[in-house]
Design an enzyme around this catalytic site. Sequence first.
Site, PDB file in Angstrom:
ATOM      1  N   LYS A  13       1.046  -1.169   0.114  1.00 51.84           N
ATOM      2  CA  LYS A  13       0.136   0.117   0.035  1.00 51.84           C
ATOM      3  C   LYS A  13       0.980   1.141  -0.047  1.00 51.84           C
ATOM      4  CE  LYS A  13      -2.324  -1.030   3.989  1.00 51.84           C
ATOM      5  NZ  LYS A  13      -1.575  -2.019   4.202  1.00 51.84           N
ATOM      6  N   ARG A  88      -9.497   0.539   9.047  1.00 54.45           N
ATOM      7  CA  ARG A  88      -8.993  -0.755   9.326  1.00 54.45           C
ATOM      8  C   ARG A  88     -10.107  -1.632   9.715  1.00 54.45           C
ATOM      9  NH1 ARG A  88      -3.504   0.419   8.777  1.00 54.45           N
ATOM     10  NH2 ARG A  88      -1.989  -1.289   9.816  1.00 54.45           N
ATOM     11  N   ARG A 127      11.607  -5.872   5.362  1.00 51.55           N
ATOM     12  CA  ARG A 127      11.627  -4.547   5.055  1.00 51.55           C
ATOM     13  C   ARG A 127      12.475  -3.600   5.988  1.00 51.55           C
ATOM     14  NH1 ARG A 127       5.242  -2.341   5.062  1.00 51.55           N
ATOM     15  NH2 ARG A 127       5.407  -3.230   6.939  1.00 51.55           N
ATOM     16  N   ARG A 162      11.229  -1.532  11.458  1.00 51.90           N
ATOM     17  CA  ARG A 162      10.187  -1.098  12.462  1.00 51.90           C
ATOM     18  C   ARG A 162      10.088  -2.239  13.527  1.00 51.90           C
ATOM     19  NH1 ARG A 162       5.098   0.162   8.194  1.00 51.90           N
ATOM     20  NH2 ARG A 162       4.307  -0.848  10.192  1.00 51.90           N
ATOM     21  N   ARG A 173      -0.204  -9.084  13.474  1.00 45.35           N
ATOM     22  CA  ARG A 173      -0.764  -8.166  12.386  1.00 45.35           C
ATOM     23  C   ARG A 173      -1.610  -8.706  11.472  1.00 45.35           C
ATOM     24  NH1 ARG A 173       4.082  -5.131  10.926  1.00 45.35           N
ATOM     25  NH2 ARG A 173       2.683  -3.609   9.624  1.00 45.35           N
TER      26      ARG A 173
HETATM   27  P1  AMP Z   1       0.730   0.381   8.942  1.00 48.72           P
HETATM   28  O1  AMP Z   1       2.022   1.307   8.782  1.00 48.72           O
HETATM   29  O2  AMP Z   1      -0.524   1.049   8.352  1.00 48.72           O
HETATM   30  O3  AMP Z   1       0.843  -1.032   8.968  1.00 48.72           O
HETATM   31  O4  AMP Z   1       0.249   0.864  10.506  1.00 48.72           O
HETATM   32  C1  AMP Z   1       1.011   0.370  11.589  1.00 48.72           C
HETATM   33  C2  AMP Z   1       0.313   0.328  12.736  1.00 48.72           C
HETATM   34  O5  AMP Z   1      -0.261   1.665  13.416  1.00 48.72           O
HETATM   35  C3  AMP Z   1      -0.729  -0.749  12.806  1.00 48.72           C
HETATM   36  O6  AMP Z   1      -0.346  -1.929  13.111  1.00 48.72           O
HETATM   37  C4  AMP Z   1      -1.577  -0.180  13.933  1.00 48.72           C
HETATM   38  O7  AMP Z   1      -1.158  -0.579  15.140  1.00 48.72           O
HETATM   39  C5  AMP Z   1      -1.550   1.441  13.699  1.00 48.72           C
HETATM   40  N1  AMP Z   1      -2.559   1.882  12.779  1.00 48.72           N
HETATM   41  C6  AMP Z   1      -2.208   2.361  11.668  1.00 48.72           C
HETATM   42  N2  AMP Z   1      -3.517   2.693  11.200  1.00 48.72           N
HETATM   43  C7  AMP Z   1      -4.411   2.271  11.854  1.00 48.72           C
HETATM   44  C8  AMP Z   1      -5.961   2.386  12.030  1.00 48.72           C
HETATM   45  N3  AMP Z   1      -6.517   3.182  10.868  1.00 48.72           N
HETATM   46  N4  AMP Z   1      -6.657   2.066  13.066  1.00 48.72           N
HETATM   47  C9  AMP Z   1      -5.955   1.549  14.166  1.00 48.72           C
HETATM   48  N5  AMP Z   1      -4.656   1.492  14.162  1.00 48.72           N
HETATM   49  C10 AMP Z   1      -3.896   1.786  12.997  1.00 48.72           C
END
Ligand code: AMP
Length: 218
Positions: A13, A88, A127, A162, A173
């Site tokens: 994404k 999400r 990553r 990360r 996740r």
């Molecule tokens: P991402 O970079 O999109 O994979 O997000 C990393 C982490 O941020 C996720 O595993 C969640 O802990 C948190 N996160 C990001 N976007 C959301 C969302 N829309 N709702 C809840 N938690 C989020």
Amino acid sequence: MRIILLGAPGSGKGTQSQRLIERCHIPQVSTGDLLRAAVANGTELGRKAKPVMDAGQLVSDDIMLGVIRERLSEPDVGRGFVLDGFPRNLAQARALDELLAQLGQPLDTVVVLEVDQAELVRRISGRRTCRRCDRVFNVFTSPPAPGETCPANGGPHELFQRPDDKESTVEKRLRVYEEKTRPLVDFYAARGILRKLPAEGDVDAVAARLQSVLKKKG
Ligand code: AMP
């Protein structure tokens, strides 16, 4: 153009959002990036979000709705946006509908990036991000070129993993994605705005497929 990119962690994404920004000149709104910036800056939001993110769980809807409301009220999203990592779950999707209705900016297209589970694990575990210029690499598939220098310091990129990309958290996740986020595929399909995109293979080839999916829609 107002787009959501849906997909599991590691489905590309973020990478594909970057391509869209370059091509279409619309901003990427990544809630993960917004949260990571808050953590790095030590804000109250960051302090609340960090333990939840490190555990591979979702930050609460209340907090996330505040974050997205604030971001979507900034002037640069008037030309459109690519949402990456939001919504999400169904509650967030419904709240987003309301917010966009208030703003008079309904969604155009939701694209779901489809990648096999084993490939997702491989992508996430490889990553790495440069802590200076924020560029994302993959040590298996797209490492820095030999001798490549970081534009931020002129030296080599300083790569780190990360915390939530560690193997122990990745499984969690992916489970959270299946349970909470995948139902959004049906939610948007029922509206007739969902497009499925096979997202394995070369980044440029996926970007080209994405472009044609979006053109078909437009
Ligand atoms: P991402 O970079 O999109 O994979 O997000 C990393 C982490 O941020 C996720 O595993 C969640 O802990 C948190 N996160 C990001 N976007 C959301 C969302 N829309 N709702 C809840 N938690 C989020």
